[in-house]
Scaffold this motif. Structure first.
Motif, mmCIF file in Angstrom:
data_model
loop_
_atom_site.group_PDB
_atom_site.id
_atom_site.type_symbol
_atom_site.label_atom_id
_atom_site.label_comp_id
_atom_site.label_asym_id
_atom_site.label_seq_id
_atom_site.Cartn_x
_atom_site.Cartn_y
_atom_site.Cartn_z
ATOM 1 N N UNK A 174 2.215 -11.683 0.356
ATOM 2 C CA UNK A 174 2.601 -10.462 -0.336
ATOM 3 C C UNK A 174 1.914 -10.324 -1.685
ATOM 4 N N UNK A 175 1.837 -11.419 -2.427
ATOM 5 C CA UNK A 175 1.168 -11.389 -3.734
ATOM 6 C C UNK A 175 -0.315 -11.077 -3.568
ATOM 7 N N UNK A 176 -0.965 -11.720 -2.609
ATOM 8 C CA UNK A 176 -2.393 -11.471 -2.389
ATOM 9 C C UNK A 176 -2.651 -10.016 -1.988
ATOM 10 N N UNK A 177 -1.776 -9.467 -1.158
ATOM 11 C CA UNK A 177 -1.926 -8.067 -0.757
ATOM 12 C C UNK A 177 -1.740 -7.140 -1.944
ATOM 13 N N UNK A 178 -0.735 -7.417 -2.763
ATOM 14 C CA UNK A 178 -0.462 -6.576 -3.934
ATOM 15 C C UNK A 178 -1.620 -6.596 -4.915
ATOM 16 N N UNK A 179 -2.254 -7.753 -5.073
ATOM 17 C CA UNK A 179 -3.362 -7.856 -6.025
ATOM 18 C C UNK A 179 -4.541 -6.964 -5.639
ATOM 19 N N UNK A 180 -4.626 -6.578 -4.381
ATOM 20 C CA UNK A 180 -5.723 -5.730 -3.918
ATOM 21 C C UNK A 180 -5.443 -4.241 -4.108
ATOM 22 N N UNK A 181 -4.217 -3.891 -4.519
ATOM 23 C CA UNK A 181 -3.813 -2.485 -4.581
ATOM 24 C C UNK A 181 -4.032 -1.831 -5.948
ATOM 25 N N UNK A 182 -4.530 -2.577 -6.905
ATOM 26 C CA UNK A 182 -4.830 -2.025 -8.243
ATOM 27 C C UNK A 182 -3.605 -1.420 -8.932
ATOM 28 N N UNK B 79 0.826 -1.207 0.000
ATOM 29 C CA UNK B 79 0.000 0.000 0.000
ATOM 30 C C UNK B 79 0.862 1.260 0.000
ATOM 31 N N UNK B 80 1.925 1.263 0.793
ATOM 32 C CA UNK B 80 2.825 2.421 0.830
ATOM 33 C C UNK B 80 3.445 2.670 -0.541
ATOM 34 N N UNK B 81 3.849 1.598 -1.221
ATOM 35 C CA UNK B 81 4.481 1.742 -2.530
ATOM 36 C C UNK B 81 3.488 2.275 -3.557
ATOM 37 N N UNK B 82 2.248 1.802 -3.500
ATOM 38 C CA UNK B 82 1.220 2.296 -4.417
ATOM 39 C C UNK B 82 0.965 3.776 -4.182
ATOM 40 N N UNK B 83 0.854 4.176 -2.934
ATOM 41 C CA UNK B 83 0.618 5.582 -2.612
ATOM 42 C C UNK B 83 1.799 6.461 -3.010
ATOM 43 N N UNK B 84 3.010 5.899 -2.985
ATOM 44 C CA UNK B 84 4.208 6.654 -3.361
ATOM 45 C C UNK B 84 4.273 6.904 -4.869
ATOM 46 N N UNK B 85 3.514 6.104 -5.641
ATOM 47 C CA UNK B 85 3.503 6.320 -7.084
ATOM 48 C C UNK B 85 4.017 5.166 -7.912
#
Length: 332
Positions: A145-153, A108-114
């Protein structure tokens, strides 16, 4: 804005940038069994150096940046690095390559960072095989980790699977079937002889040329597709499946003619070709743009037409010796 080209007039617009050589795993194709002595902290580029380096490359036509390692998520300042690269107007795509074991807490942090895209290394679905191939890793961390990433669009999630004879080649159908319900791109990658003894590598190498034939034998209908970007994978989709598969075969079907990338190691050396020992220290020139540009172009002028991995024709190589670095010290 200038545009980088190598000696064969290939347009270079993609930077593979290692930000650490450290990793929490010891994968069999990435490190020797005894592990490696990691670089001391002062040998690794600082955050400010990394950002200035990317700004320099952006001024020379680079539009895509992939952050690699080692394991890039081990750098605590990774979100800030991504955020600062995101502020560079001409950088259109930011991605990372990771083993995924820390994504459960950082995606989530990485997605928010861009961050735009993720490449996650996963070579098996079997806990014992994973432990053996990573020399001690826990597959639960990677799968969480993969399952979490899949939720971040994220724009794209690719799963990198290096096929090693006698280790995970029998799991190829499982990976293909994973794309039935998961919108990811499974990329099968041939095992490359980087940091390996050639005789040992030959015993573990598996060509990918028969994967599509095997799919057809299973009665799966496969069609060729195009995915965004200009990477080396040949991509396919099984009819009715959410995801896709890709084949990256640098040995059996070399793709160098369309190579568009330049690499920089975590200790500041520019490499125009993954396989060969040729590299130039660019770190002293990071804050001197003219010298930086000259060093990069010198490296690209020595970039060979083909890596000739595991082959005998090395006449095009300026320094005809395989790299001394292991894969974890280059970033793939």
């Amino acid at each position: 804005m200038m545009q980088l080209y190598d000696q064969f007039k290939r347009k270079i617009d993609y930077l593979r940038l290692s930000i650490t050589d450290r990793c929490n795993l010891r994968c069999i194709y990435c490190m020797p069994k005894e592990g490696l002595d990691f670089f001391p902290k002062e040998k690794i580029m600082t955050q400010d150096e990394i950002i200035q380096l990317v700004k320099n490359f952006a001024a020379m036509g680079i539009t895509k940046v992939r952050l690699t390692g080692g394991e890039p998520l081990l750098r605590r300042d990774l979100p800030e690095i991504i955020s600062r690269i995101r502020e560079i107007p001409s950088i259109k795509d930011i991605s990372i390559t990771t083993n995924g074991t820390a994504l459960e807490y950082q995606a989530q942090k990485l997605k928010l960072a861009g961050l735009d895209r993720l490449n996650i290394s996963l070579d098996t679905f079997d806990a014992d095989t994973y432990r053996r191939m990573t020399r001690g890793g826990n597959i639960k961390h990677a799968m969480n980790g993969i399952r979490t990433a899949e939720k971040q669009n994220f724009k794209m999630i690719k799963i990198n699977t290096v096929i090693v004879h006698g280790e995970n080649d029998q799991e190829i159908p499982k990976f293909i079937d994973y794309t039935k319900d998961h919108d990811v791109n499974i990329r099968f990658i041939e095992y490359m002889p980087i940091g390996q003894e050639i005789d040992n590598w030959k015993q573990e190498y598996v060509p990918l040329t028969d994967i599509l034939t095997n799919c057809q034998k299973r009665g799966l209908e496969i069609k060729t597709i195009q995915l965004p970007g200009n990477g080396p994978a040949q991509n396919y989709k099984v009819t009715g499946y959410k995801g896709s598969i890709g084949l990256i075969h640098p040995i059996s079907n070399r793709f160098c003619d369309s190579c568009n990338r330049v690499r920089v190691t975590a200790d500041g050396y520019v490499k125009a070709c993954l396989y060969w020992n040729e590299e130039l220290n660019i770190r002293p020139a990071i804050y001197d743009f003219l010298k930086f540009k000259e060093t990069v172009q010198k490296a690209l002028n020595n970039k060979p037409l083909n890596h000739e991995m595991a082959m005998t024709n090395t006449k095009q190589i300026i320094s005809p010796a395989p790299t001394w670095r292991h894969m974890s010290q280059i970033g793939g």
